[in-house]
Design a protein around this motif. Structure first.
Motif, PDB file in Angstrom:
ATOM      1  N   VAL A   9       0.855  -1.192   0.000  1.00 48.49           N
ATOM      2  CA  VAL A   9       0.000   0.000   0.000  1.00 48.49           C
ATOM      3  C   VAL A   9       0.884   1.232   0.000  1.00 48.49           C
ATOM      4  O   VAL A   9       1.790   1.371   0.836  1.00 48.49           O
ATOM      5  CB  VAL A   9      -0.931  -0.002   1.227  1.00 48.49           C
ATOM      6  N   GLY A  10       0.637   2.122  -0.930  1.00 52.61           N
ATOM      7  CA  GLY A  10       1.346   3.390  -0.978  1.00 52.61           C
ATOM      8  C   GLY A  10       0.490   4.483  -0.371  1.00 52.61           C
ATOM      9  O   GLY A  10      -0.683   4.628  -0.731  1.00 52.61           O
ATOM     10  N   VAL A  11       1.052   5.234   0.568  1.00 51.86           N
ATOM     11  CA  VAL A  11       0.331   6.302   1.247  1.00 51.86           C
ATOM     12  C   VAL A  11       1.069   7.610   0.975  1.00 51.86           C
ATOM     13  O   VAL A  11       2.252   7.738   1.299  1.00 51.86           O
ATOM     14  CB  VAL A  11       0.248   6.036   2.768  1.00 51.86           C
ATOM     15  N   VAL A  12       0.394   8.559   0.378  1.00 54.09           N
ATOM     16  CA  VAL A  12       1.008   9.833   0.017  1.00 54.09           C
ATOM     17  C   VAL A  12       0.491  10.921   0.943  1.00 54.09           C
ATOM     18  O   VAL A  12      -0.713  11.163   1.013  1.00 54.09           O
ATOM     19  CB  VAL A  12       0.701  10.212  -1.452  1.00 54.09           C
ATOM     20  N   GLY A  13       1.422  11.552   1.649  1.00 50.40           N
ATOM     21  CA  GLY A  13       1.062  12.573   2.628  1.00 50.40           C
ATOM     22  C   GLY A  13       1.238  12.031   4.030  1.00 50.40           C
ATOM     23  O   GLY A  13       0.569  11.077   4.413  1.00 50.40           O
ATOM     24  N   ALA A  14       2.150  12.629   4.795  1.00 47.99           N
ATOM     25  CA  ALA A  14       2.488  12.128   6.127  1.00 47.99           C
ATOM     26  C   ALA A  14       1.924  13.005   7.234  1.00 47.99           C
ATOM     27  O   ALA A  14       2.433  13.012   8.349  1.00 47.99           O
ATOM     28  CB  ALA A  14       4.011  12.018   6.281  1.00 47.99           C
ATOM     29  N   GLY A  15       0.859  13.733   6.933  1.00 51.72           N
ATOM     30  CA  GLY A  15       0.188  14.527   7.962  1.00 51.72           C
ATOM     31  C   GLY A  15      -0.628  13.649   8.885  1.00 51.72           C
ATOM     32  O   GLY A  15      -0.474  12.418   8.896  1.00 51.72           O
ATOM     33  N   GLN A  16      -1.525  14.260   9.639  1.00 48.83           N
ATOM     34  CA  GLN A  16      -2.294  13.523  10.641  1.00 48.83           C
ATOM     35  C   GLN A  16      -3.024  12.322  10.065  1.00 48.83           C
ATOM     36  O   GLN A  16      -2.939  11.211  10.581  1.00 48.83           O
ATOM     37  CB  GLN A  16      -3.300  14.448  11.313  1.00 48.83           C
ATOM     38  N   ILE A  17      -3.770  12.528   8.987  1.00 54.26           N
ATOM     39  CA  ILE A  17      -4.566  11.424   8.451  1.00 54.26           C
ATOM     40  C   ILE A  17      -3.681  10.432   7.705  1.00 54.26           C
ATOM     41  O   ILE A  17      -3.871   9.216   7.807  1.00 54.26           O
ATOM     42  CB  ILE A  17      -5.717  11.944   7.560  1.00 54.26           C
ATOM     43  N   GLY A  18      -2.685  10.915   6.953  1.00 56.33           N
ATOM     44  CA  GLY A  18      -1.813  10.022   6.204  1.00 56.33           C
ATOM     45  C   GLY A  18      -1.060   9.063   7.095  1.00 56.33           C
ATOM     46  O   GLY A  18      -0.976   7.855   6.822  1.00 56.33           O
ATOM     47  N   ARG A  19      -0.519   9.574   8.204  1.00 56.06           N
ATOM     48  CA  ARG A  19       0.216   8.692   9.112  1.00 56.06           C
ATOM     49  C   ARG A  19      -0.709   7.687   9.787  1.00 56.06           C
ATOM     50  O   ARG A  19      -0.316   6.554  10.070  1.00 56.06           O
ATOM     51  CB  ARG A  19       0.980   9.518  10.154  1.00 56.06           C
ATOM     52  N   SER A  20      -1.965   8.106  10.036  1.00 56.12           N
ATOM     53  CA  SER A  20      -2.927   7.199  10.651  1.00 56.12           C
ATOM     54  C   SER A  20      -3.308   6.078   9.682  1.00 56.12           C
ATOM     55  O   SER A  20      -3.453   4.913  10.076  1.00 56.12           O
ATOM     56  CB  SER A  20      -4.168   7.975  11.097  1.00 56.12           C
ATOM     57  N   VAL A  21      -3.475   6.415   8.400  1.00 56.51           N
ATOM     58  CA  VAL A  21      -3.745   5.405   7.373  1.00 56.51           C
ATOM     59  C   VAL A  21      -2.570   4.438   7.274  1.00 56.51           C
ATOM     60  O   VAL A  21      -2.746   3.207   7.246  1.00 56.51           O
ATOM     61  CB  VAL A  21      -4.011   6.079   6.012  1.00 56.51           C
TER      62      VAL A  21
END
Length: 305
Positions: A9-21
């Motif tokens: 799984v690739g997750v783009v964006g390491a803000g609050q929601i991205g890190r939680s995903v």
């Protein structure tokens, strides 16, 4: 149905929601977390480590911290997502920034990859312009915070989304203990089309002096069974994100109905963004009296929202 080695799984964006995903998926399979800002990546790693240690100490999971951190790979270049079978975009709720990022994702994604927008309100119809003749692999995944606790989400279907993309995504979600409610494409979908109006009106009630924030939330919790009141929920989301979501709903929906209340605008202007800044409608941290979570007798096993 356990996750497999094929689930990258690739997750783009390491803000609050991205890190939680990223945290939720890393409990069961490899995750590539990408953000152009190295500091954001470092902050995300530390936040995931803290959050998972808390889950282990509470007995909320049997997955070890070593497993999660071993599954998590971080990078600052978007080409590192090339092997991902599911790419999830999680950047700030700016329609134009999202559109530009989706153009990049379209260029680097493998032919069989599904590209998902994790957005509060931006309609997929707007983002589809970035995907040329491959809108069949575009869909939306609207996660709730924190993802490791609230394991239900909206799966948004664009008119061109293929049945194969929907099935593949549902399978990946199920292998990670996540359940999805499929909805059609529209500004705000279901959750935020309703929630943002509730939060906005709750803020107006406080501004008008009808009731304080704690009393507003107590009515919704005690009378209607909400686990967390609308203003505490807004603090959790981030009041700046709430305002941006309302502005997106204004742009793509009704500009009058979704106009952010002055109370929200004033709090954001003052830097009172909610939990992430330590204060919003409520105060957080040492010595503060944060909002309470309501649980009925039949809801003792549920996670707070």
């Amino acid at each position: 149905m356990p996750a497999t080695d094929a689930d990258v799984v690739g997750v783009v964006g390491a803000g609050q929601i991205g890190r939680s995903v990223a945290h939720a998926f890393a409990e069961r399979s490899p995750v590539v977390l990408v953000d152009r800002d190295p500091a954001a990546v470092d902050d995300a790693i530390a936040a995931i480590r803290r959050a998972h240690m808390g889950r282990v100490l509470r007995g909320a999971t049997t997955v070890s911290l070593d497993t999660v951190m071993g599954n998590l790979r971080c990078a600052t270049g978007i080409r590192e997502l090339g092997k991902a079978t599911l790419m999830i975009e999680n950047i700030t709720e700016s329609p134009d920034d999202k559109l530009e990022l989706h153009r990049e994702l379209h260029r680097v994604a493998a032919a069989e990859a599904v590209i998902a927008a994790n957005t509060s309100a931006v309609p997929l119809a707007f983002l589809a312009g970035a995907h040329g003749d491959r809108t069949d692999r575009l869909l939306g995944l609207h996660f709730m915070m924190p993802v490791v606790e609230i394991r239900c989400l909206e799966l948004i279907r664009h008119p061109a989304t293929s049945p194969a993309a929907l099935t593949a995504t549902r399978d990946v979600l199920e292998r990670h203990g996540l359940s999805a409610v499929e909805v059609g494409d529209a500004p705000g979908f279901v959750s935020n089309r309703l929630l943002m109006l509730l939060v906005n009106e709750a803020a107006a009630v406080v501004r008008e002096g009808v009731a304080g924030a704690r009393e507003v939330d107590a009515v919704l919790q005690g009378c209607f069974g909400h686990r967390l009141g609308p203003l505490a929920t807004a603090d959790l989301i981030g009041l700046d994100t709430v305002v941006r979501s309302l502005q997106v709903l204004q742009r793509f929906g009704d500009p009058v109905k979704y106009a952010p209340d002055a109370a929200l605008l004033d709090l954001v202007a003052a830097g009172r963004l909610g939990r992430k800044s330590g204060i919003g409608f409520f105060a957080y941290g040492a010595g503060a009296s944060p909002p309470t979570t309501h649980r009925s007798e039949s809801d003792q096993g549920a996670h707070s929202r």
